[in-house]
Scaffold this motif. Structure first.
Motif, PDB file in Angstrom:
ATOM      1  N   LEU A 170      40.996  47.687  30.859  1.00  0.00           N
ATOM      2  CA  LEU A 170      39.669  48.291  30.854  1.00  0.00           C
ATOM      3  C   LEU A 170      38.677  47.205  31.234  1.00  0.00           C
ATOM      4  O   LEU A 170      38.637  46.152  30.595  1.00  0.00           O
ATOM      5  CB  LEU A 170      39.349  48.857  29.472  1.00  0.00           C
ATOM      6  N   GLY A 171      37.896  47.423  32.288  1.00  0.00           N
ATOM      7  CA  GLY A 171      37.031  46.357  32.745  1.00  0.00           C
ATOM      8  C   GLY A 171      35.793  46.818  33.472  1.00  0.00           C
ATOM      9  O   GLY A 171      35.551  48.005  33.678  1.00  0.00           O
ATOM     10  N   VAL A 172      34.994  45.828  33.873  1.00  0.00           N
ATOM     11  CA  VAL A 172      33.791  46.036  34.668  1.00  0.00           C
ATOM     12  C   VAL A 172      34.020  45.404  36.023  1.00  0.00           C
ATOM     13  O   VAL A 172      34.804  44.465  36.165  1.00  0.00           O
ATOM     14  CB  VAL A 172      32.551  45.425  33.990  1.00  0.00           C
ATOM     15  N   VAL A 173      33.320  45.927  37.034  1.00  0.00           N
ATOM     16  CA  VAL A 173      33.562  45.441  38.385  1.00  0.00           C
ATOM     17  C   VAL A 173      32.275  45.528  39.191  1.00  0.00           C
ATOM     18  O   VAL A 173      31.457  46.423  38.992  1.00  0.00           O
ATOM     19  CB  VAL A 173      34.711  46.238  39.057  1.00  0.00           C
ATOM     20  N   GLY A 174      32.096  44.554  40.073  1.00  0.00           N
ATOM     21  CA  GLY A 174      31.013  44.573  41.036  1.00  0.00           C
ATOM     22  C   GLY A 174      31.598  44.656  42.432  1.00  0.00           C
ATOM     23  O   GLY A 174      32.563  43.961  42.753  1.00  0.00           O
ATOM     24  N   ILE A 175      31.049  45.537  43.272  1.00  0.00           N
ATOM     25  CA  ILE A 175      31.615  45.823  44.581  1.00  0.00           C
ATOM     26  C   ILE A 175      30.538  45.628  45.643  1.00  0.00           C
ATOM     27  O   ILE A 175      29.381  46.007  45.438  1.00  0.00           O
ATOM     28  CB  ILE A 175      32.149  47.273  44.650  1.00  0.00           C
ATOM     29  N   GLY A 176      30.915  45.059  46.756  1.00  0.00           N
ATOM     30  CA  GLY A 176      30.003  44.936  47.885  1.00  0.00           C
ATOM     31  C   GLY A 176      30.746  45.220  49.163  1.00  0.00           C
ATOM     32  O   GLY A 176      31.956  45.045  49.251  1.00  0.00           O
ATOM     33  N   GLY A 177      30.014  45.673  50.194  1.00  0.00           N
ATOM     34  CA  GLY A 177      30.707  45.970  51.435  1.00  0.00           C
ATOM     35  C   GLY A 177      29.776  46.316  52.572  1.00  0.00           C
ATOM     36  O   GLY A 177      28.554  46.380  52.412  1.00  0.00           O
ATOM     37  N   LEU A 178      30.388  46.553  53.698  1.00  0.00           N
ATOM     38  CA  LEU A 178      29.691  46.919  54.920  1.00  0.00           C
ATOM     39  C   LEU A 178      30.285  48.226  55.421  1.00  0.00           C
ATOM     40  O   LEU A 178      31.486  48.319  55.677  1.00  0.00           O
ATOM     41  CB  LEU A 178      29.852  45.819  55.980  1.00  0.00           C
ATOM     42  N   GLY A 179      29.449  49.241  55.531  1.00  0.00           N
ATOM     43  CA  GLY A 179      29.918  50.559  55.912  1.00  0.00           C
ATOM     44  C   GLY A 179      30.178  50.702  57.392  1.00  0.00           C
ATOM     45  O   GLY A 179      29.828  49.837  58.201  1.00  0.00           O
TER      46      GLY A 179
ATOM     47  N   GLY B 253      35.128  46.516  52.158  1.00  0.00           N
ATOM     48  CA  GLY B 253      34.455  46.010  50.967  1.00  0.00           C
ATOM     49  C   GLY B 253      35.375  45.196  50.114  1.00  0.00           C
ATOM     50  O   GLY B 253      36.592  45.119  50.331  1.00  0.00           O
ATOM     51  N   GLY B 254      34.802  44.535  49.149  1.00  0.00           N
ATOM     52  CA  GLY B 254      35.551  43.746  48.191  1.00  0.00           C
ATOM     53  C   GLY B 254      34.975  43.937  46.813  1.00  0.00           C
ATOM     54  O   GLY B 254      33.796  44.283  46.646  1.00  0.00           O
ATOM     55  N   ALA B 255      35.796  43.742  45.811  1.00  0.00           N
ATOM     56  CA  ALA B 255      35.371  43.925  44.419  1.00  0.00           C
ATOM     57  C   ALA B 255      35.898  42.791  43.573  1.00  0.00           C
ATOM     58  O   ALA B 255      37.021  42.325  43.770  1.00  0.00           O
ATOM     59  CB  ALA B 255      35.875  45.264  43.890  1.00  0.00           C
ATOM     60  N   VAL B 256      35.091  42.356  42.626  1.00  0.00           N
ATOM     61  CA  VAL B 256      35.485  41.330  41.663  1.00  0.00           C
ATOM     62  C   VAL B 256      35.094  41.821  40.283  1.00  0.00           C
ATOM     63  O   VAL B 256      33.980  42.312  40.084  1.00  0.00           O
ATOM     64  CB  VAL B 256      34.793  39.980  41.964  1.00  0.00           C
ATOM     65  N   GLY B 257      36.011  41.710  39.339  1.00  0.00           N
ATOM     66  CA  GLY B 257      35.707  42.156  37.975  1.00  0.00           C
ATOM     67  C   GLY B 257      36.567  41.458  36.952  1.00  0.00           C
ATOM     68  O   GLY B 257      37.425  40.618  37.287  1.00  0.00           O
ATOM     69  N   PHE B 258      36.327  41.795  35.705  1.00  0.00           N
ATOM     70  CA  PHE B 258      37.100  41.260  34.583  1.00  0.00           C
ATOM     71  C   PHE B 258      37.508  42.414  33.695  1.00  0.00           C
ATOM     72  O   PHE B 258      36.796  43.419  33.602  1.00  0.00           O
ATOM     73  CB  PHE B 258      36.285  40.241  33.788  1.00  0.00           C
ATOM     74  N   ALA B 259      38.658  42.260  33.041  1.00  0.00           N
ATOM     75  CA  ALA B 259      39.165  43.363  32.217  1.00  0.00           C
ATOM     76  C   ALA B 259      39.931  42.832  31.021  1.00  0.00           C
ATOM     77  O   ALA B 259      40.476  41.712  31.068  1.00  0.00           O
ATOM     78  CB  ALA B 259      40.070  44.263  33.044  1.00  0.00           C
ATOM     79  N   LEU B 260      39.977  43.622  29.987  1.00  0.00           N
ATOM     80  CA  LEU B 260      40.814  43.361  28.818  1.00  0.00           C
ATOM     81  C   LEU B 260      42.118  44.112  29.029  1.00  0.00           C
ATOM     82  O   LEU B 260      42.124  45.325  29.207  1.00  0.00           O
ATOM     83  CB  LEU B 260      40.128  43.841  27.544  1.00  0.00           C
TER      84      LEU B 260
END
Length: 186
Positions: free
Chosen positions: A57-66, A177-184
């Protein structure tokens, strides 16, 4: 209170039966007594091997180019359950035609484990969902679009049972796009 006195009386009777030559009101006997240590474990005591992680279970930030040169940045969360990932995110997009706020969610199948080690795993998969966009200017209509994507996912242990999550995504309508996050992980 009656239970407390009943337990105390039972303890005194057992002490007297153990050694009747001693006074019946003594709870501790003379001489060295054995010490029993109980091992207390908790969730961070033994880290899970990445092959044993079934949920995260985690949070994530995503960025990209459409595909239409729209840039977007999303913030959201995800839940991995075995080979499936449920994700939800809110995003802001900026394009030549104007900016909008989008809410998206979907389900990815990350069932193909390309490589799994003790401290990391690489998974490949794909999935889809739905994206609802509201224009900031208010002049255009609300856009509801399907979201289809392919995902390459890397998860690795940062500290015991906390993992970093890095994903590369390609699909429609968000393009690359790419995403980076952290999770337990548990």
């Amino acid at each position: 209170m009656r239970r407390f006195f009943a337990a105390l009386g039972l303890l005194l009777l057992m002490a007297h039966a153990e050694n009747p030559s001693k006074a019946s009101f003594r709870l501790f006997f003379d001489g060295p007594q054995p010490v029993v240590l109980v091992n207390h474990t908790h969730v961070f005591h033994t880290p899970l091997a990445m092959g044993e992680v079934t949920e995260a279970l985690g949070v994530v930030g995503i960025g990209g180019l459409g595909l239409d040169l729209t840039t977007h940045a999303e913030l959201g969360g995800f839940l991995d359950y075995r080979a499936w990932r449920l994700w939800m995110a809110a995003s802001g997009t900026l394009s030549l035609s104007g900016s909008s706020v989008c809410y998206s969610g979907g389900l990815d199948w990350l069932g193909y484990a390309y490589e799994t080690r003790t401290t990391y795993r690489i998974r490949l998969g794909g999935g889809g969902g739905l994206s609802i966009c509201y224009p900031v200017s208010g002049g255009e209509e609300i856009a509801v679009r399907p979201a289809i994507e392919g995902v390459a996912n890397l998860q690795f242990r940062v500290i015991p049972n906390v993992i970093a999550d890095v994903s590369l995504k390609a699909g429609f309508p968000f393009g690359l796009g790419g995403a980076v996050g952290f999770a337990l992980a548990y």
